[in-house]
Design a protein around this motif. Structure first.
Motif, PDB file in Angstrom:
ATOM      1  N   ALA A 183       0.726  -1.340  -0.063  1.00  0.00           N
ATOM      2  CA  ALA A 183       0.011   0.152  -0.042  1.00  0.00           C
ATOM      3  C   ALA A 183       0.790   1.332  -0.106  1.00  0.00           C
ATOM      4  O   ALA A 183       0.398   2.135  -0.612  1.00  0.00           O
ATOM      5  CB  ALA A 183      -0.938   0.106   1.046  1.00  0.00           C
ATOM      6  N   CYS A 184       1.949   1.378   0.533  1.00  0.00           N
ATOM      7  CA  CYS A 184       3.021   2.548   0.857  1.00  0.00           C
ATOM      8  C   CYS A 184       3.520   2.624  -0.319  1.00  0.00           C
ATOM      9  O   CYS A 184       3.551   3.954  -0.895  1.00  0.00           O
ATOM     10  CB  CYS A 184       3.732   2.481   1.863  1.00  0.00           C
ATOM     11  N   LEU A 185       4.240   1.559  -0.917  1.00  0.00           N
ATOM     12  CA  LEU A 185       5.198   1.779  -2.027  1.00  0.00           C
ATOM     13  C   LEU A 185       4.289   1.797  -3.423  1.00  0.00           C
ATOM     14  O   LEU A 185       4.700   2.477  -4.388  1.00  0.00           O
ATOM     15  CB  LEU A 185       6.214   0.470  -2.283  1.00  0.00           C
ATOM     16  N   GLY A 186       3.109   1.284  -3.414  1.00  0.00           N
ATOM     17  CA  GLY A 186       2.128   1.429  -4.281  1.00  0.00           C
ATOM     18  C   GLY A 186       1.584   2.812  -4.645  1.00  0.00           C
ATOM     19  O   GLY A 186       1.205   3.240  -5.757  1.00  0.00           O
ATOM     20  N   GLY A 187       2.019   3.707  -3.547  1.00  0.00           N
ATOM     21  CA  GLY A 187       1.115   4.957  -3.797  1.00  0.00           C
ATOM     22  C   GLY A 187       1.978   5.862  -4.559  1.00  0.00           C
ATOM     23  O   GLY A 187       1.762   6.794  -5.293  1.00  0.00           O
ATOM     24  N   ASN A 188       3.362   5.228  -5.181  1.00  0.00           N
ATOM     25  CA  ASN A 188       4.268   6.097  -6.007  1.00  0.00           C
ATOM     26  C   ASN A 188       3.826   5.697  -7.374  1.00  0.00           C
ATOM     27  O   ASN A 188       4.275   6.081  -8.599  1.00  0.00           O
ATOM     28  CB  ASN A 188       5.685   5.586  -6.002  1.00  0.00           C
ATOM     29  N   LEU A 189       2.921   4.938  -7.556  1.00  0.00           N
ATOM     30  CA  LEU A 189       2.264   4.303  -9.147  1.00  0.00           C
ATOM     31  C   LEU A 189       1.931   5.332  -9.929  1.00  0.00           C
ATOM     32  O   LEU A 189       2.204   5.646 -11.073  1.00  0.00           O
ATOM     33  CB  LEU A 189       1.548   3.131  -8.936  1.00  0.00           C
ATOM     34  N   THR A 190       0.990   6.309  -9.356  1.00  0.00           N
ATOM     35  CA  THR A 190       0.241   7.351 -10.222  1.00  0.00           C
ATOM     36  C   THR A 190       0.169   8.474  -9.073  1.00  0.00           C
ATOM     37  O   THR A 190       0.294   8.463  -7.767  1.00  0.00           O
ATOM     38  CB  THR A 190      -1.196   7.011 -10.628  1.00  0.00           C
ATOM     39  N   LEU A 191      -0.417   9.616  -9.879  1.00  0.00           N
ATOM     40  CA  LEU A 191      -0.327  11.112  -9.083  1.00  0.00           C
ATOM     41  C   LEU A 191      -1.364  10.911  -7.915  1.00  0.00           C
ATOM     42  O   LEU A 191      -1.172  11.772  -7.024  1.00  0.00           O
ATOM     43  CB  LEU A 191      -0.778  11.940 -10.033  1.00  0.00           C
ATOM     44  N   ILE A 192      -2.504  10.030  -7.956  1.00  0.00           N
ATOM     45  CA  ILE A 192      -3.592   9.806  -7.074  1.00  0.00           C
ATOM     46  C   ILE A 192      -3.209   8.726  -6.096  1.00  0.00           C
ATOM     47  O   ILE A 192      -4.107   8.349  -5.386  1.00  0.00           O
ATOM     48  CB  ILE A 192      -4.895   9.665  -7.715  1.00  0.00           C
ATOM     49  N   GLY A 193      -1.915   8.038  -5.913  1.00  0.00           N
ATOM     50  CA  GLY A 193      -1.931   6.808  -5.269  1.00  0.00           C
ATOM     51  C   GLY A 193      -1.921   7.003  -3.842  1.00  0.00           C
ATOM     52  O   GLY A 193      -2.067   6.300  -3.071  1.00  0.00           O
ATOM     53  N   ALA A 194      -1.246   8.386  -3.234  1.00  0.00           N
ATOM     54  CA  ALA A 194      -1.334   8.672  -1.934  1.00  0.00           C
ATOM     55  C   ALA A 194      -1.533  10.171  -1.798  1.00  0.00           C
ATOM     56  O   ALA A 194      -1.447  10.991  -2.557  1.00  0.00           O
ATOM     57  CB  ALA A 194       0.290   8.386  -1.558  1.00  0.00           C
ATOM     58  N   SER A 195      -1.747  10.408  -0.404  1.00  0.00           N
ATOM     59  CA  SER A 195      -2.078  11.796   0.005  1.00  0.00           C
ATOM     60  C   SER A 195      -0.874  12.664  -0.428  1.00  0.00           C
ATOM     61  O   SER A 195      -1.088  13.747  -0.731  1.00  0.00           O
ATOM     62  CB  SER A 195      -2.514  11.963   1.340  1.00  0.00           C
ATOM     63  N   ALA A 196       0.421  12.247   0.050  1.00  0.00           N
ATOM     64  CA  ALA A 196       1.495  13.159  -0.226  1.00  0.00           C
ATOM     65  C   ALA A 196       1.550  13.635  -1.558  1.00  0.00           C
ATOM     66  O   ALA A 196       2.024  14.703  -1.918  1.00  0.00           O
ATOM     67  CB  ALA A 196       2.643  12.462   0.270  1.00  0.00           C
ATOM     68  N   ASN A 197       1.144  12.728  -2.515  1.00  0.00           N
ATOM     69  CA  ASN A 197       1.210  12.897  -3.970  1.00  0.00           C
ATOM     70  C   ASN A 197       0.313  14.439  -4.334  1.00  0.00           C
ATOM     71  O   ASN A 197       0.804  15.169  -5.081  1.00  0.00           O
ATOM     72  CB  ASN A 197       0.807  11.948  -4.816  1.00  0.00           C
ATOM     73  N   ILE A 198      -0.792  14.291  -3.931  1.00  0.00           N
ATOM     74  CA  ILE A 198      -1.968  15.270  -3.809  1.00  0.00           C
ATOM     75  C   ILE A 198      -1.607  16.398  -3.347  1.00  0.00           C
ATOM     76  O   ILE A 198      -1.522  17.642  -4.036  1.00  0.00           O
ATOM     77  CB  ILE A 198      -3.253  14.750  -3.661  1.00  0.00           C
ATOM     78  N   VAL A 199      -0.941  16.388  -1.916  1.00  0.00           N
ATOM     79  CA  VAL A 199      -0.433  17.638  -1.347  1.00  0.00           C
ATOM     80  C   VAL A 199       0.569  18.332  -2.313  1.00  0.00           C
ATOM     81  O   VAL A 199       0.783  19.467  -2.414  1.00  0.00           O
ATOM     82  CB  VAL A 199      -0.015  17.122   0.127  1.00  0.00           C
ATOM     83  N   VAL A 200       1.693  17.299  -2.839  1.00  0.00           N
ATOM     84  CA  VAL A 200       2.683  18.189  -3.576  1.00  0.00           C
ATOM     85  C   VAL A 200       2.320  18.762  -4.710  1.00  0.00           C
ATOM     86  O   VAL A 200       2.698  19.782  -5.221  1.00  0.00           O
ATOM     87  CB  VAL A 200       3.917  17.189  -3.536  1.00  0.00           C
ATOM     88  N   SER A 201       1.482  18.155  -5.554  1.00  0.00           N
ATOM     89  CA  SER A 201       0.691  18.590  -6.623  1.00  0.00           C
ATOM     90  C   SER A 201       0.363  19.844  -6.436  1.00  0.00           C
ATOM     91  O   SER A 201       0.291  20.780  -7.406  1.00  0.00           O
ATOM     92  CB  SER A 201      -0.167  17.561  -7.089  1.00  0.00           C
ATOM     93  N   ASP A 202      -0.608  19.942  -5.394  1.00  0.00           N
ATOM     94  CA  ASP A 202      -1.279  21.343  -5.195  1.00  0.00           C
ATOM     95  C   ASP A 202      -0.193  22.514  -4.993  1.00  0.00           C
ATOM     96  O   ASP A 202      -0.537  23.447  -5.151  1.00  0.00           O
ATOM     97  CB  ASP A 202      -2.162  21.191  -3.794  1.00  0.00           C
TER      98      ASP A 202
END
Length: 449
Positions: A389-408
């Motif tokens: 679950a944690c490493l799979g979060g790097n698969l796409t931009l919506i995979g993890a909360s950190a991705n969305i935060v940095v995108s914003d």
């Protein structure tokens, strides 16, 4: 299926009495609709989506308000709330700005050093804070640094995202899925250090190494700055505003918190209670205005969790987890090694396309049901879920909360991060790091079982 609510629901009042099968179908439909709204965050904020789902669960009588309140995992909520407050105090003391300035001096303005130093710094912070909080202060610093050095910010921001997710995998408090797993499975800080951290450390270095190679190939490590500009950046005379007394207090309480995380589980102290207690004590000794401090708490994140816990609680109440657990038990057939691969790679794939927080909340319910029958022998499945679950979060931009935060943050700073731009780096890294971590874990399990 559990007992039906004691009080009549809206559907009952309208004369619509649902069978057990219809209740299950309705719970699944609400869960699916909530998920869909979370995916469509461009139109509906994820917190609003989760709260709408929770309201629908109660309005339709799948859970009473009391049952909904009981479905919320307050250990997770207290842990997030407490750590947010400690981090906010550290931020007020100037600690993170000071670390960033020192890190810039260590890099000497060299792009390769900037990549490695800030990525590893992000990974280290993410392991002991939560990765969402870490990227909130690291991403703006990285944008400022690389822009001054004449570098393109996006690849470096993507490196920060990847490092936050891999580094956060290492500990109980590093990534929201781990916080959920620790609470549901009753695992402590030390359990994650032993069973997950070694693999997270290996793939963190691997991930930064892959980013190095890909960024060199794309030319992202080539700056346009001259020697005079570099000297001006490195000798910036602007002093960092720090509060030495507040910093010492915050670091001391943070250290005590980590120590209690390590020794608290055997003593029956939940991580959430520890974080809530130590953060409250910090507010007392630091003589801070709670109202001002609480303004910096990520209430939207906390309410997002609470809403999701209620929606997932409806699934549990309807007996969905028991059914899925029985099906998975049949597929695994007592072969825990097979279960590690199934849970790990399945979690990684799903987490890449739906946020790993709601997925982990629901999957943790399934594993809890499975462990009720299989006992401690199924413990490795929890660690496979964590890694996947944690490493799979790097698969796409919506995979993890950190991705969305940095995108914003990137969009706000004038550097919008597209789905494809992220996947150019994130997807290869996620595939390799997840595969390496899970296969290493599977091999170690086979050798030691």
């Amino acid at each position: 299926m559990h007992d039906s609510p004691a009080h009549p629901s809206l559907l009952d009042s309208l004369g619509l009495h649902l069978s057990a099968g219809q209740v299950t179908t309705l719970a699944l439909a609400l869960f699916g609709l909530t998920y869909l709204m979370i995916l469509l965050e461009k139109y509906v904020h994820r917190t609003v989506a989760a709260l709408l789902g929770a309201c629908a669960v109660m309005l339709l009588g799948l859970l009473t308000p009391d049952q909904a309140w009981g479905a919320i995992d307050f250990n997770t909520i207290f842990l997030l709330f407490g750590m947010m407050n400690i981090v906010n105090v550290l931020s007020r003391s100037g600690f993170f700005e000071l670390v960033a300035r020192r890190a810039l001096l260590v890099t000497r303005g060299e792009p390769v050093r900037v990549l490695w130093v800030f990525s590893l710094l992000t990974a280290a912070f993410s392991a002991f804070l939560d990765n969402v909080t870490t990227v909130l202060f690291m991403a703006p610093v990285v944008v400022t640094v690389v822009t001054r050095l004449g570098l393109k910010p996006l690849p470096y921001l993507i490196a920060v995202i990847i490092a936050s997710n891999t580094g956060g995998t290492a500990t109980l408090v590093g990534d929201p899925p781990n916080i959920i797993i620790g609470s549901v499975a009753g695992k402590g800080f030390g359990d994650f250090l032993v069973n997950v951290a070694p693999y997270a450390a290996v793939v963190t270095v691997l991930a930064v190494g892959m980013m190095h190679l890909m960024m060199r190939r794309s030319g992202a490590l080539a700056g346009t700055f001259d020697a005079d500009n570099l000297r001006r950046v490195l000798t910036d005379p602007t002093p960092v505003k720090t509060d030495a007394r507040l910093m010492r207090q915050a670091l001391a309480v943070f250290g005590v918190t980590l120590l209690l995380f390590m020794v608290g589980h055997p003593l029956g102290l939940e991580a959430g209670l520890i974080a809530l207690t130590t953060s409250t004590f910090l507010m007392l000794i630091a003589d801070l205005n709670p109202a001002e401090l609480f303004e910096s708490v990520e209430w939207t994140t906390l309410l997002f969790f609470m809403g999701l816990f209620v929606v997932v609680g409806a699934l549990e109440h309807a007996g969905v987890f028991t059914t899925v657990a029985q099906a998975m038990t049949g597929v695994i057939g007592g072969d825990v090694g097979r279960g590690i691969l199934l849970v790990g790679f399945g979690s990684a794939l799903i987490s890449g396309f739906v946020d790993n927080i709601p997925f982990t909340i629901s999957m943790a319910g399934v594993l809890r049901e499975m462990q009720g029958a299989g006992g401690a022998a199924l413990d490795p499945l929890w660690w496979a879920l964590s890694l996947g679950a944690c490493l799979g979060g790097n698969l796409t931009l919506i995979g993890a909360s950190a991705n969305i935060v940095v995108s914003d943050i990137a969009r706000r700073e004038g550097h919008p991060m597209g789905f494809g731009a992220f996947m150019r780096y994130g997807t290869p890294v996620a595939v390799v790091t997840t595969s390496v971590a899970l296969l290493l874990y599977w091999a170690v399990y086979r050798l030691t079982a």
